[in-house]
Design an enzyme around this catalytic site. Structure first.
Site, PDB file in Angstrom:
ATOM      1  N   LYS A  77      15.908  -8.486   3.227  1.00 33.92           N
ATOM      2  CA  LYS A  77      15.076  -9.238   2.292  1.00 33.92           C
ATOM      3  C   LYS A  77      15.557 -10.687   2.228  1.00 33.92           C
ATOM      4  CE  LYS A  77      17.850  -7.951  -1.761  1.00 33.92           C
ATOM      5  NZ  LYS A  77      17.841  -7.366  -3.108  1.00 33.92           N
ATOM      6  N   ARG A  92      16.963  -1.980 -14.518  1.00 32.19           N
ATOM      7  CA  ARG A  92      16.027  -2.885 -13.841  1.00 32.19           C
ATOM      8  C   ARG A  92      14.797  -2.053 -13.502  1.00 32.19           C
ATOM      9  NH1 ARG A  92      18.196  -6.331  -8.726  1.00 32.19           N
ATOM     10  NH2 ARG A  92      18.099  -4.257  -7.770  1.00 32.19           N
ATOM     11  N   TYR A 143      25.610 -42.095  -5.247  1.00 31.56           N
ATOM     12  CA  TYR A 143      24.963 -42.312  -6.533  1.00 31.56           C
ATOM     13  C   TYR A 143      25.947 -42.158  -7.687  1.00 31.56           C
ATOM     14  CZ  TYR A 143      20.436 -41.913  -4.173  1.00 31.56           C
ATOM     15  OH  TYR A 143      19.348 -42.108  -3.361  1.00 31.56           O
ATOM     16  N   MET A 171      20.266 -35.957  -1.527  1.00 30.91           N
ATOM     17  CA  MET A 171      19.238 -35.023  -1.080  1.00 30.91           C
ATOM     18  C   MET A 171      19.376 -34.654   0.390  1.00 30.91           C
ATOM     19  SD  MET A 171      15.088 -35.285  -1.383  1.00 30.91           S
ATOM     20  CE  MET A 171      15.130 -35.291  -3.190  1.00 30.91           C
TER      21      MET A 171
END
Length: 386
Positions: free
Chosen positions: A37, A136, A265, A313
């Site tokens: 998955k 769950r 930054y 980023m």
């Protein structure tokens, strides 16, 4: 293809090794489900599925219908269990068409499946989830007999397995683990006493598979260990697993800075001495967590180098002062091994107060997946590069 900026390397030889180690650990009649998955925890579901099956896995586990369809469209024929809940007629029709195995969690869900399959004149194997303490998905374990009986009485459904999921199998204290195991055993004994079908039982995730063979039953569902990581430190001595994923990037610029110069930054790092720094073409949009800023290291030429300032980023900066003439284009290892040094997803997880599963799943798909080692076929390598 030469990756120009950054990429994820997937070592299919290591994956094959891990699956074979797991198979040797299991009882001869216990099947291994490779859990693929979330795009095989970020490793690339199609290539991982093919490699795991070739190495000895016999089942695949996914979370969603679309994940199962992706594998079927790739020509994979092995049984695929959908571990998540599905409810709608559209989902049920897709499950039937693509020959996927659903998890049923309630009698109401089973009723919807039966009615939809009747309109298709189709029968389907289904897997019943019992909640023994995860809270769950699944019916409460005390209602296992009622649940199995309800599904048994419905047309168009064939019970293929009954299973549960463990909440604390990675904890060195086995108290809750064995409480769940005992509840599963009681539920199964009650189902058997009612003469209801129990064709297959499964309970163990990676941690339980490594921790206790009595938890293996007819099948184990292994995710993290397939990818060469251990669910907990105390399980590291059980099997010699190899990490499958490495993350690498290239140096894009090298510069010399003077004391008092701020980096990135917010100037969260300010040089206190003359320094050589390198900009590397990978950042938080690729999956390097910004909270690792000023905390992580990378590897170049087998040496650790500190990351400086805020991770941005698409880029981050590294301290190259200890490296002799670092060059643009050189490859930096962010996760993986370089010489005698290694950085693992566990290292990042410890710094961030999270788990290695999250780290592996975090690398975005603008990073190409590139096969290394010995892929099973040349097609695997090309798929990983998509």
């Amino acid at each position: 293809m030469q990756c120009d900026r950054a990429w994820v390397e997937i070592n299919l030889e290591a994956l094959t090794h891990n699956v074979r180690q797991l198979k040797q650990w299991l009882a001869p009649k216990t099947d291994l489900m490779a859990v693929v998955k979330a795009d095989a925890y970020g490793h690339g579901a199609i290539a991982v599925a093919r490699t795991a099956l070739a190495a000895g896995a016999t089942w695949l586990g996914v979370a969603t219908v679309s994940e199962g369809i992706q594998l079927r469209r790739a020509g994979i024929e092995a049984p695929i269990l959908i571990l998540g809940a599905t409810h709608t007629p559209d989902q049920i029709r897709a499950i039937a068409y693509w020959r996927l195995d659903p998890t049923l969690c309630t009698p109401q869900q089973a009723q919807t499946f039966s009615e939809t399959l009747a309109s298709l004149d189709r029968h389907l194997p289904v897997h019943l989830k019992i909640d023994t303490g995860m809270s769950r998905l699944g019916m409460p374990w005390q209602e296992a007999v009622k649940f199995v009986q309800a599904v048994q009485d419905l047309p168009h459904l064939r019970i293929a397995s009954v299973y549960s999921h463990l909440a604390t199998a990675d904890d060195p204290d086995p108290t809750i683990l064995y409480q769940q195991h005992q509840r599963f055993e009681v539920a199964i004994a009650q189902v058997r006493a009612a003469n209801l079908p129990l064709p297959r039982l499964h309970l163990a995730n990676s941690a339980a598979t490594l921790a206790d063979r009595s938890l293996h039953y007819d099948m184990v569902r292994v995710g993290l260990a397939t990818y060469g990581l251990y669910p907990a430190p105390h399980l590291r001595s059980v099997l010699p697993l190899r990490p499958v994923m490495q993350v690498k990037a290239r140096i894009t610029q090298v510069k010399h800075i003077q004391p008092g110069t701020g980096v990135s930054y917010g100037h969260r790092f300010v040089a206190d001495r003359p320094m050589d720094i390198a900009t590397v073409g990978i950042g938080y949009a690729d999956g390097v967590p910004r909270n690792l800023s000023n905390r992580m290291t990378a590897l170049l030429r087998g040496q650790p180098v500190a990351q400086l300032g805020s991770v941005t980023m698409d880029q981050l900066m590294l301290d190259m002062t200890s490296i002799d003439q670092p060059q643009v284009g050189e490859i930096v290892t962010l996760l993986g091994r370089d010489g005698a040094q290694a950085i693992t997803a566990d290292d990042w997880a410890e710094l961030l107060g999270t788990i290695s599963w999250e780290i592996l799943c975090g690398f975005k798909h603008r990073l190409p997946r590139v096969a290394v080692g010995q892929p099973q076929t040349s097609r695997e390598a090309s798929i990983l590069r998509i």
